[in-house]
Design a protein around this motif. Structure first.
Motif, mmCIF file in Angstrom:
data_model
loop_
_atom_site.group_PDB
_atom_site.id
_atom_site.type_symbol
_atom_site.label_atom_id
_atom_site.label_comp_id
_atom_site.label_asym_id
_atom_site.label_seq_id
_atom_site.Cartn_x
_atom_site.Cartn_y
_atom_site.Cartn_z
ATOM 1 N N LEU A 157 -16.440 42.510 -44.527
ATOM 2 C CA LEU A 157 -15.773 43.875 -44.742
ATOM 3 C C LEU A 157 -15.566 44.077 -46.399
ATOM 4 C CD1 LEU A 157 -12.845 44.498 -42.398
ATOM 5 C CD2 LEU A 157 -15.088 45.782 -42.564
ATOM 6 N N SER A 158 -15.545 45.114 -46.732
ATOM 7 C CA SER A 158 -15.366 45.671 -48.083
ATOM 8 C C SER A 158 -14.475 46.858 -48.355
ATOM 9 C CB SER A 158 -16.726 46.086 -49.002
ATOM 10 O OG SER A 158 -17.382 47.097 -48.570
ATOM 11 N N PRO A 159 -13.806 46.968 -49.420
ATOM 12 C CA PRO A 159 -12.664 48.056 -49.311
ATOM 13 C C PRO A 159 -13.666 49.585 -49.217
ATOM 14 C CG PRO A 159 -12.119 46.446 -51.161
ATOM 15 C CD PRO A 159 -13.787 46.049 -50.586
ATOM 16 N N GLU A 160 -14.767 49.505 -49.840
ATOM 17 C CA GLU A 160 -15.710 50.883 -49.755
ATOM 18 C C GLU A 160 -15.796 51.196 -48.226
ATOM 19 O OE1 GLU A 160 -15.716 48.887 -53.541
ATOM 20 O OE2 GLU A 160 -16.288 47.997 -51.602
ATOM 21 N N PHE A 161 -16.552 50.130 -47.724
ATOM 22 C CA PHE A 161 -16.594 50.270 -46.226
ATOM 23 C C PHE A 161 -15.563 50.611 -45.181
ATOM 24 C CE2 PHE A 161 -17.389 48.818 -42.118
ATOM 25 C CZ PHE A 161 -18.333 49.542 -41.576
ATOM 26 N N ILE A 196 -9.876 41.183 -48.364
ATOM 27 C CA ILE A 196 -10.572 41.797 -47.389
ATOM 28 C C ILE A 196 -11.939 41.080 -46.918
ATOM 29 C CG2 ILE A 196 -11.843 43.501 -48.760
ATOM 30 C CD1 ILE A 196 -11.181 45.529 -46.481
ATOM 31 N N GLY A 197 -12.616 40.454 -48.116
ATOM 32 C CA GLY A 197 -13.831 39.742 -47.805
ATOM 33 C C GLY A 197 -13.657 38.392 -46.915
ATOM 34 N N LYS A 198 -12.630 38.257 -46.376
ATOM 35 C CA LYS A 198 -12.342 37.117 -45.726
ATOM 36 C C LYS A 198 -12.541 37.674 -44.119
ATOM 37 C CE LYS A 198 -10.703 34.232 -48.809
ATOM 38 N NZ LYS A 198 -11.480 32.861 -49.147
ATOM 39 N N ILE A 199 -12.902 38.941 -43.942
ATOM 40 C CA ILE A 199 -12.854 39.356 -42.501
ATOM 41 C C ILE A 199 -14.324 39.792 -42.226
ATOM 42 C CG2 ILE A 199 -12.027 41.190 -40.921
ATOM 43 C CD1 ILE A 199 -9.601 41.773 -43.034
ATOM 44 N N ILE A 200 -14.784 39.193 -41.034
ATOM 45 C CA ILE A 200 -16.264 39.643 -40.703
ATOM 46 C C ILE A 200 -16.061 40.530 -39.548
ATOM 47 C CG2 ILE A 200 -18.208 38.673 -39.744
ATOM 48 C CD1 ILE A 200 -17.557 36.156 -41.023
ATOM 49 N N TRP A 201 -16.656 41.649 -39.533
ATOM 50 C CA TRP A 201 -16.478 42.797 -38.563
ATOM 51 C C TRP A 201 -17.762 43.105 -38.187
ATOM 52 C CZ3 TRP A 201 -13.678 45.457 -35.441
ATOM 53 C CH2 TRP A 201 -13.814 46.564 -34.925
ATOM 54 N N ASN A 202 -17.972 43.287 -36.834
ATOM 55 C CA ASN A 202 -19.064 43.734 -36.048
ATOM 56 C C ASN A 202 -18.840 45.069 -35.683
ATOM 57 O OD1 ASN A 202 -21.052 44.279 -33.937
ATOM 58 N ND2 ASN A 202 -21.670 42.114 -33.996
ATOM 59 N N GLU A 203 -19.307 46.050 -36.089
ATOM 60 C CA GLU A 203 -19.132 47.413 -36.032
ATOM 61 C C GLU A 203 -19.504 48.089 -34.463
ATOM 62 O OE1 GLU A 203 -17.867 51.600 -36.654
ATOM 63 O OE2 GLU A 203 -17.440 49.357 -37.657
ATOM 64 N N GLU A 204 -20.411 47.432 -34.151
ATOM 65 C CA GLU A 204 -21.039 47.594 -32.692
ATOM 66 C C GLU A 204 -20.275 47.196 -31.326
ATOM 67 O OE1 GLU A 204 -25.286 47.409 -29.987
ATOM 68 O OE2 GLU A 204 -25.317 46.977 -32.250
ATOM 69 N N SER A 205 -19.980 45.697 -31.811
ATOM 70 C CA SER A 205 -19.253 44.945 -30.450
ATOM 71 C C SER A 205 -17.922 45.351 -30.871
ATOM 72 C CB SER A 205 -19.684 43.712 -30.519
ATOM 73 O OG SER A 205 -19.381 42.856 -31.564
ATOM 74 N N THR A 206 -17.302 45.573 -32.068
ATOM 75 C CA THR A 206 -15.970 45.521 -32.494
ATOM 76 C C THR A 206 -15.330 44.207 -32.537
ATOM 77 O OG1 THR A 206 -14.796 46.276 -30.314
ATOM 78 C CG2 THR A 206 -15.713 48.101 -31.635
ATOM 79 N N ASN A 225 3.655 43.102 -42.101
ATOM 80 C CA ASN A 225 2.610 43.836 -42.702
ATOM 81 C C ASN A 225 2.427 43.491 -44.028
ATOM 82 O OD1 ASN A 225 2.447 45.429 -40.472
ATOM 83 N ND2 ASN A 225 4.186 46.933 -41.046
ATOM 84 N N ASP A 226 2.993 42.647 -44.506
ATOM 85 C CA ASP A 226 2.683 41.994 -45.909
ATOM 86 C C ASP A 226 1.111 41.398 -45.972
ATOM 87 O OD1 ASP A 226 5.335 42.343 -46.079
ATOM 88 O OD2 ASP A 226 5.599 40.566 -47.570
ATOM 89 N N VAL A 227 0.835 40.989 -44.694
ATOM 90 C CA VAL A 227 -0.431 40.247 -44.573
ATOM 91 C C VAL A 227 -1.654 41.440 -44.638
ATOM 92 C CG1 VAL A 227 -1.938 39.301 -43.035
ATOM 93 C CG2 VAL A 227 0.173 38.317 -43.284
ATOM 94 N N LEU A 228 -1.325 42.842 -44.240
ATOM 95 C CA LEU A 228 -2.294 43.810 -44.239
ATOM 96 C C LEU A 228 -2.465 44.243 -45.697
ATOM 97 C CD1 LEU A 228 -1.005 45.998 -41.143
ATOM 98 C CD2 LEU A 228 -2.943 44.573 -41.232
ATOM 99 N N ALA A 229 -1.345 44.058 -46.543
ATOM 100 C CA ALA A 229 -1.452 44.394 -47.990
ATOM 101 C C ALA A 229 -2.298 43.388 -48.552
ATOM 102 C CB ALA A 229 -0.115 44.481 -48.579
ATOM 103 N N HIS A 230 -1.918 42.361 -48.405
ATOM 104 C CA HIS A 230 -2.779 41.103 -49.094
ATOM 105 C C HIS A 230 -4.250 41.295 -48.945
ATOM 106 C CE1 HIS A 230 0.803 39.244 -50.873
ATOM 107 N NE2 HIS A 230 1.303 38.688 -49.427
ATOM 108 N N PHE A 231 -4.439 41.534 -47.726
ATOM 109 C CA PHE A 231 -5.936 41.650 -47.228
ATOM 110 C C PHE A 231 -6.587 43.285 -47.319
ATOM 111 C CE2 PHE A 231 -4.950 37.698 -45.225
ATOM 112 C CZ PHE A 231 -6.290 37.200 -44.996
ATOM 113 N N GLU A 232 -5.884 44.000 -48.057
ATOM 114 C CA GLU A 232 -6.357 45.351 -48.555
ATOM 115 C C GLU A 232 -6.512 46.080 -47.404
ATOM 116 O OE1 GLU A 232 -9.347 44.801 -52.254
ATOM 117 O OE2 GLU A 232 -9.269 42.804 -51.206
ATOM 118 N N LEU A 233 -6.055 46.181 -46.286
ATOM 119 C CA LEU A 233 -6.165 46.966 -45.249
ATOM 120 C C LEU A 233 -5.172 47.870 -45.122
ATOM 121 C CD1 LEU A 233 -7.136 44.227 -42.420
ATOM 122 C CD2 LEU A 233 -8.214 45.642 -43.852
#
Length: 257
Positions: A157-161, A196-206, A225-233
Motif C-alpha cells: 500500500l501507498s498513501p496515494e493509492f 503504510i508500506g508494511k501493509i500488503i493488499w490484494n484489491e481483487e480478493s480483499t 486508533n493510534d495504530v491507524l494514525a501511525h500506519f497513515e490510514l
C-alpha cells in the motif's frame, strides 16, 4: 548453508526440514538481490526491553523461487555474522573468537512464533535454517540465519493509492488491518518503523497481510486508533503554521477517515 558472501543470482540454497515449524526440506534458487547492508555490533535498544549485545553482521534480502516448484515465489532474508570493523584481515583463528553461533535476530523469533501459531496475517514462512560458518568463512563458527517467506499476491500500500479509494473501500481496508494487527499483537510482536508500506493488499480478493519484520519489536500493547494514525490510514486535520502538531490521541472526530 551459505553466508551472504557466497550468494548471487543463480545460487541454490537448501534449507532443512523443521518439525517444530511444520516445514519440509526445500531448495531455493536466487533470482535477484533486493538489498544487502552491514550492521555494526550494537546494543539492541530498539528490539528489546533489556538491551543486549548484537554482534556485527550482514543483512540481505533476495527474491527467489522453489527449485522444484518454480511458481512458488518467495523472499529470502539472510543474517550472517561478520568480523568487527577493523578485524576483517585478522587470521581466521582470531576472527573465530568473535563467533556467536546461537545469536538469533528478532525477526527470526517473530516469524517462527507466527508460523508455530498459524498466524494468518503475515506471509507464511516457507523455509528456515540456523547454521554456523565454516573454518575459512568471515567469522568461523559465527551464526548464519536463513528465512524464506511467501511472496503473497498483492501490492504494498501507498498513501496515494489508499487515499484514492472510495470511503467504503478505505473502511474495508482499515477493518481488515485492525483484525490482522490484533492477531499479530496476540503473539507479542509488531514490525518496527510502522507505516503504510508494511501493509500488503490484494484489491481483487480483499486479502491483507502485514509484513516488513526486518526490525521486529516485542510489545504488550493493545489495539487503539493510534495504530491507524501511525500506519497513515487516517489523516490529522489541517493545521496552521502556529498550531501544535496533533498527536494520535484523544478525540478522532476531526481526523479524516
Amino acid at each position: 548453508m551459505t553466508d551472504i558472501s557466497q550468494i548471487f543470482a543463480g545460487a541454490q540454497i537448501t534449507l532443512p526440514s523443521s518439525a517444530a515449524l511444520g516445514l519440509d526440506a526445500s531448495t531455493w534458487l536466487i533470482d535477484e538481490e533486493v538489498y544487502d547492508n552491514r550492521i555494526d555490533g550494537v546494543n539492541e535498544h530498539m528490539s528489546s526491553p533489556s538491551p543486549g549485545t548484537m554482534p556485527s553482521g550482514w543483512k540481505a534480502k533476495y527474491l527467489c523461487h522453489d527449485l522444484h516448484n518454480p511458481h512458488t515465489e518467495a523472499f529470502m532474508r539472510v543474517f550472517s555474522q561478520c568480523p568487527d570493523e577493523g578485524t576483517e584481515r585478522f587470521p581466521p583463528h582470531i576472527r573465530a573468537q568473535q563467533a556467536d553461533p546461537s545469536f538469533e535476530h528478532y525477526e527470526a523469533k517473530a516469524r517462527k512464533a507466527f508460523q508455530q501459531g498459524r498466524c494468518r496475517s503475515v506471509p507464511p514462512l516457507l523455509g528456515w535454517g540456523q547454521s554456523v560458518q565454516g573454518e575459512y568463512r568471515p567469522v568461523p563458527g559465527g551464526y548464519i540465519t536463513h528465512l524464506v517467506w511467501e511472496k503473497v499476491s498483492g501490492e504494498v500500500l501507498s498513501p496515494e493509492f489508499f487515499w484514492s479509494l472510495s470511503q467504503s473501500r478505505r473502511d474495508l481496508i482499515r477493518d481488515k488491518f485492525r483484525i490482522a494487527y490484533q492477531e499479530i499483537l496476540s503473539f507479542g510482536w509488531v514490525p518496527g518503523g510502522q507505516h503504510i508500506g508494511k501493509i500488503i493488499w490484494n484489491e481483487e480478493s480483499t486479502d491483507l497481510w502485514i509484513s516488513g519484520f526486518h526490525i521486529s519489536l516485542r510489545t504488550e500493547k493493545q489495539w487503539s486508533n493510534d495504530v491507524l494514525a501511525h500506519f497513515e490510514l487516517i489523516k490529522p486535520p489541517p493545521r496552521g503554521p502556529c498550531d501544535p502538531l496533533l498527536r494520535p490521541r484523544g478525540s478522532w472526530d476531526k481526523w479524516k477517515w
